[in-house]
Each structure stands twice: as C-alpha cells, then as structure tokens.
Design an enzyme around this catalytic site. Structure first.
Site, PDB file in Angstrom:
ATOM      1  N   GLY A   8       0.848  -1.210   0.000  1.00 20.95           N
ATOM      2  CA  GLY A   8       0.000   0.000   0.000  1.00 20.95           C
ATOM      3  C   GLY A   8       0.872   1.244   0.000  1.00 20.95           C
ATOM      4  N   GLY A  11      -0.034   5.329  -0.984  1.00 25.67           N
ATOM      5  CA  GLY A  11      -0.893   6.227  -0.200  1.00 25.67           C
ATOM      6  C   GLY A  11      -0.124   7.334   0.504  1.00 25.67           C
ATOM      7  N   GLN A  12      -0.839   8.028   1.411  1.00 25.80           N
ATOM      8  CA  GLN A  12      -0.264   9.211   2.063  1.00 25.80           C
ATOM      9  C   GLN A  12       1.006   8.871   2.846  1.00 25.80           C
ATOM     10  OE1 GLN A  12      -2.179  10.780   5.510  1.00 25.80           O
ATOM     11  NE2 GLN A  12      -1.496  12.872   5.181  1.00 25.80           N
ATOM     12  N   ASP A  34       2.037  -1.651  -4.554  1.00 28.51           N
ATOM     13  CA  ASP A  34       0.699  -1.062  -4.464  1.00 28.51           C
ATOM     14  C   ASP A  34      -0.189  -1.796  -5.464  1.00 28.51           C
ATOM     15  OD1 ASP A  34      -0.388   1.651  -3.069  1.00 28.51           O
ATOM     16  OD2 ASP A  34      -1.490   1.270  -4.926  1.00 28.51           O
ATOM     17  N   ARG A  36      -1.719  -0.474  -7.794  1.00 28.29           N
ATOM     18  CA  ARG A  36      -1.513   0.106  -9.141  1.00 28.29           C
ATOM     19  C   ARG A  36      -0.082   0.599  -9.273  1.00 28.29           C
ATOM     20  NH1 ARG A  36      -4.655   3.367  -6.044  1.00 28.29           N
ATOM     21  NH2 ARG A  36      -6.529   2.275  -6.701  1.00 28.29           N
ATOM     22  N   TYR A 140     -14.057   1.469  10.584  1.00 31.09           N
ATOM     23  CA  TYR A 140     -12.597   1.674  10.575  1.00 31.09           C
ATOM     24  C   TYR A 140     -12.027   1.382  11.973  1.00 31.09           C
ATOM     25  CZ  TYR A 140      -8.244   4.477  10.144  1.00 31.09           C
ATOM     26  OH  TYR A 140      -6.936   4.933  10.137  1.00 31.09           O
ATOM     27  N   LYS A 144      -9.539  -1.478  13.395  1.00 28.16           N
ATOM     28  CA  LYS A 144      -8.280  -1.156  14.083  1.00 28.16           C
ATOM     29  C   LYS A 144      -8.165  -1.918  15.406  1.00 28.16           C
ATOM     30  CE  LYS A 144      -6.234   1.502  11.137  1.00 28.16           C
ATOM     31  NZ  LYS A 144      -5.207   0.860  10.304  1.00 28.16           N
TER      32      LYS A 144
HETATM   33  C1  AKB Z   1      -8.758   9.182   9.514  1.00 26.19           C
HETATM   34  O1  AKB Z   1      -9.128  10.348   9.718  1.00 26.19           O
HETATM   35  O2  AKB Z   1      -9.526   8.256   9.228  1.00 26.19           O
HETATM   36  C2  AKB Z   1      -7.297   8.866   9.680  1.00 26.19           C
HETATM   37  C3  AKB Z   1      -6.989   8.411  11.068  1.00 26.19           C
HETATM   38  C4  AKB Z   1      -6.939   9.371  12.172  1.00 26.19           C
HETATM   39  O3  AKB Z   1      -6.780   7.259  11.283  1.00 26.19           O
HETATM   40  N1  AKB Z   1      -6.500   9.998   9.334  1.00 26.19           N
END
Ligand code: AKB
Length: 317
Positions: A8, A11-12, A34, A36, A140, A144
């Site tokens: 990955g 990405g940022q 990645d 791509r 998300y 995590k």
């Molecule tokens: C998000 O905003 O989803 C991320 C993070 C804080 O994990 N930048």
C-alpha cells in the site's frame, strides 16, 4: 531491518515512508508495492504491483525479495469506510490477515498502523490512556481494534514480531490523504495558499490529535528498531505531537496569511466520527518504552507547510 516490503506504498504514508526508508537502508533494500503502478516509487528502487488481498502473490513477493520487515499500510480510512462498511472490513482485515500469515510463514517483523480511530465515545476524552476502554463506533475503528488484538495474538501464539502505533491525523505536503476525518487539517493548508479561504467540514470546537509527517516517519523507524525486550506493549502505542481545533489551526495560518478566511459546512458523518474520538492522547508509554519524542509543533509545522505549498504553486507570501 535490512530488506523491507511496503504494502500500500502509493498512499499518504507509504509514498513518503518509501523514500525515507530508501535513504536510511539503501534504495535496493526497500521494495514498494501497491495495487496500481506508482511511477514516483519505481524510479529509484524496486517496485511491484501487488494486491495485498491476494495471499499467493503476497507470499511470492516476500519470498522473491527475501524480505525481513513488512509495513502494511493498506487501509480504507474512517469517513470513506462508513460509505461501504463491508468493503472497508474486507480490505482492512484482508490485508492485515495476509500480512500476519506471510510474516509468520517467512519470519518477518510486521508494522501495521492503528489509529486514534480505535477509540470511541466511551473512552476517556482527555489524555486518553494507553490501556483503556475501546469501543469505536466506526467500521474503521472496529477494524483497528480487531487488528490490534489479532496482531497481539500472532505475537503471543507464533512469536511474530508485530509492532504498531495509533497514529493521529497525519499532515503532509507530498501525497494527499483520502477519506479520513482528519483530512481537513491537510486540505486547509492547500486552500489557504491557493484560494485564500477554506470551508471546514469539522465543527470549530472539536479537538483531534495530529502529527506532522516527519515525526510519523521517525516513529515508524524508531519503533521497528527498538529493543524488543523493552516493549511491554506490543499493539499498539499511543503517539501524538499536537491537538487542535479548526479554530486553532485557522488562527495559526492567519499569522502568516492575515487575509485567510474560513467558514463551515459541517459534514455530519465526519462530525459524529470526530466527536467520538479523543481530544488528546497520553503517549507516555511510547516515550518510556522506545523513546518516542515528537519534534514538530503546530507553529513549526504551519510555517513549513505554507512555505512548501507556496513554493510548489509559485505563490509569494
Ligand atoms: C482518519 O481520519 O480516518 C485517519 C486516522 C486518524 O486514522 N487519518
């Protein structure tokens, strides 16, 4: 760390981490991958197209490059994850599961970032402790927390050298983030330079932890180089550099660009996510166990972000 694989990498975090690690460990020792092609990553070191959800290709790549350390940076971020929770789960957990399995099979150390998003509305808001209640209300965050537990499990059961930090919002001037709740703190600098105004999706009074990318890159290296015997916590360490609201960052930008204007158009999804996260983290365990110490303050970061972005877009300040 001698032979590193970044998954990955486009990405940022990955686009900067790849170059940072290539400078430290040698260009040929850092393989960027990645889903791509990424021209910027293939010009000065090995690059492979790799879908982290494809376990066979993942194992093949680790074996081919004789990798000993993996950085798994594959993630759908918090705000975009809420649009398609099942996809977010499949990508975030699929990439982690394959990373853990490959790390186990080939004896690699594995870094996977966690996030302030692992906390939720029932976690203490201020100075949120390292070990506390974690009941996130986003998919998300659920990924995590699950990822932290699963990484710990692989460490305890199989001895895989899993390490992780809970990153706050990361602010950088190389690659834009996408789909996160903290993205506003990057976008504000670009809009300040290019348009002189910014419409903020987060309410003016909401605090969130943030960090400038150079500190984040140092955190990755410092933790992966840390003496394993000193690590009491395996997954995952609170780390932070600063905590601010939209009003505070706006005031800081105005010190450099007095005509800068900000108004608000609140994004209800981002607002509810941001309000469920901590105001500020307690990162004392990271400081004690592996010497974490951020360098950049909001003042220094703002001056640097505005300078770099102004230079890029040819604006005089
Ligand atoms: C998000 O905003 O989803 C991320 C993070 C804080 O994990 N930048």
């Amino acid at each position: 760390m001698k032979r590193i694989l970044i998954v990955g990498a486009g990405g940022q975090i990955g686009s900067e981490l790849t170059q940072f690690l290539r400078k430290l460990y040698g260009e040929s020792n850092v393989v960027a991958t990645d889903v791509r092609e990424c021209k910027n990553l293939s010009e000065n070191g090995p690059f492979a197209v790799l879908n982290a959800l494809d376990a066979n290709s993942y194992g093949y790549t680790v074996n081919k490059y004789k990798v000993d350390t993996i950085f798994n940076l594959v993630a759908l971020l918090s705000a975009v994850g809420e649009k398609d929770p099942q996809l977010a789960w499949n990508i975030n957990m699929g990439a982690l599961m394959n990373s853990l399995e490959v790390a186990h099979q080939y004896g690699c150390a594995l870094f996977t970032p966690s996030s302030i998003g692992a906390f939720g509305p029932t976690s203490p808001k201020d100075n949120t402790p390292q070990d506390t209640l974690m009941q996130p209300t986003t998919v998300y965050g659920v990924c995590k927390v699950t990822g932290e537990l699963l990484s710990n499990y692989y460490h305890l059961k199989y001895g895989v050298d899993t390490r992780s930090v809970r990153f706050p919002g990361l602010i950088s001037n190389v690659t834009l983030p996408g789909g996160g709740t903290t993205d506003y703190a990057v976008e504000i600098y670009y809009d300040a330079v290019r348009k002189g105004r910014f419409t903020c999706p987060i309410p003016q009074d909401v605090y969130m932890d943030m960090m400038y990318m150079p500190d984040a890159l140092n955190a990755c290296v410092q933790l992966m180089e840390a003496d394993p015997d000193k690590l009491i916590h395996r997954n995952s360490f609170n780390v932070t550099s600063m905590s601010f609201t939209p009003e505070i960052i706006c005031a800081e930008i105005r010190k450099h660009l007095p005509d800068f204007r900000m108004d608000y158009k609140i994004d209800p999804v981002k607002e509810s996510i941001a309000r469920s996260w901590p105001n500020s983290l307690d990162d004392s365990c990271a400081r004690q166990e592996w010497g974490w110490k951020p360098k950049w303050t909001l003042e220094e970061m703002t001056a640097d972000m505005l300078k770099v972005i102004s230079e890029r877009f040819g604006k005089e300040r």
